[in-house]
Design an enzyme around this catalytic site. Sequence first.
Site, PDB file in Angstrom:
ATOM      1  CB  SER A 213      -5.268  -4.273   0.540  1.00 10.03           C
ATOM      2  OG  SER A 213      -6.653  -4.330   0.838  1.00 10.03           O
ATOM      3  CB  THR A 214      -0.807  -5.196  -1.102  1.00  8.50           C
ATOM      4  OG1 THR A 214      -1.285  -6.305  -1.871  1.00  8.50           O
ATOM      5  CG2 THR A 214      -1.188  -5.406   0.354  1.00  8.50           C
TER       6      THR A 214
END
Length: 304
Positions: free
Chosen positions: A10-11
Amino acid sequence: MADRIYLRHSTDKQTDARQRHALAALLAAGAPVYEDPATSSRRLSLDRAGFTRLLHEAAVGDTIRIADAARLFRSVADILALRPVLARRGLHLRVESGLLSGIDLASDDPGTKMMVSVLAAVLEFQRDMISENTREGVAAAQTAGKTLGRPTALDTGQAADVVAAYRSGTAIKALARQHHVAPKTIRRILDSARARQLPDRLHTLPRQRDPHRLDDVAGRGRSPPRSPASRWACWCTGRRRRPRVEGYRQRAIRGRICSSSPVVPTHHRPSPGTGASPVKIAFPATGTASLRQPTRVRRSAYIV
C-alpha cells in the site's frame, strides 16, 4: 499454462518481503512477477498498471498467484468487477497461503461466488476499521498538541523574521536564499501569516506623493474636474473615459477645442422658432454640419 505472480503493497514504507516468502517456490522456478508498489487498495485492481499489464500478457489457461487475497482486492465491488474479466480471458486465480489455497477464486460455481463475496465483505470491513482507527489516532494526537508530519524548515521565530522582512520590502527569493529554503516554503509561511493578502479597503494604503502628477500637486486624491467644453468634446469623439495626453491635450493646444465658445447640449437644444441657433459641429473632412435632431455622432468631431 503458466503461473504469473502478482505483488502489491500500500505505501512506500512497506515491502513485499512477506509475499515473496510465501511465493518463494514459484519465484525460484522463474515465474514472471508483476508489481504495483505503493498502490492503495481503494484503487480497483483493473485500474492498476501492474495488474493491467498482467492481463495483457496472460494467455488462456494461465494462473494468477497471489500471497494474500487482500493484495488483489479489498472490496465487494472490486471482486465483482474482476471475476467476469478473468472468466472471459480463461484465467485462474489462486491464493498460496491460508484456507483459500486450494480454491480457484475465478471459478463460476455458486459456492465459490458466495465465498468470494463474503471474503471481500470481510476484507472491506477490515480496511474501513483500519481507516477509522487511523482517523481517531490523528484526532487524539492533535488534541494533545502534537505536531503531525515532518518538522518545519523554519521555527516560529524565523517565520516571524521572514514575515517582518517581507513587509519591509525584501523579495521572496532573497528570503529563500537567506534561510536556505525553497521559495515555496517562504510563500507558505507568508500565506499562513496572511502577509500577501490585500487589505479590504485599498484606499487605506499609504500613497507616495508624485510631484509630476496633477492630483498630487493640487493636493487632491483625484484628478481636477474638467470644464463643460472638455466633457462635451469627449462625448462627441465617443470617448467615455478621460482622453489620453497625446489626444485631447494636444488638440486643445492647437486650438481645435475652444472652451470659450458657448456650448448647448443636444438634450437642451432650443425648440424651432425660438430664434436660437443650433449647435455647430465641424468635421475635419466634410466641413460644418447642423444637428437639429438628437443624433449620435460616430466620427471624430470638434466644437467650433
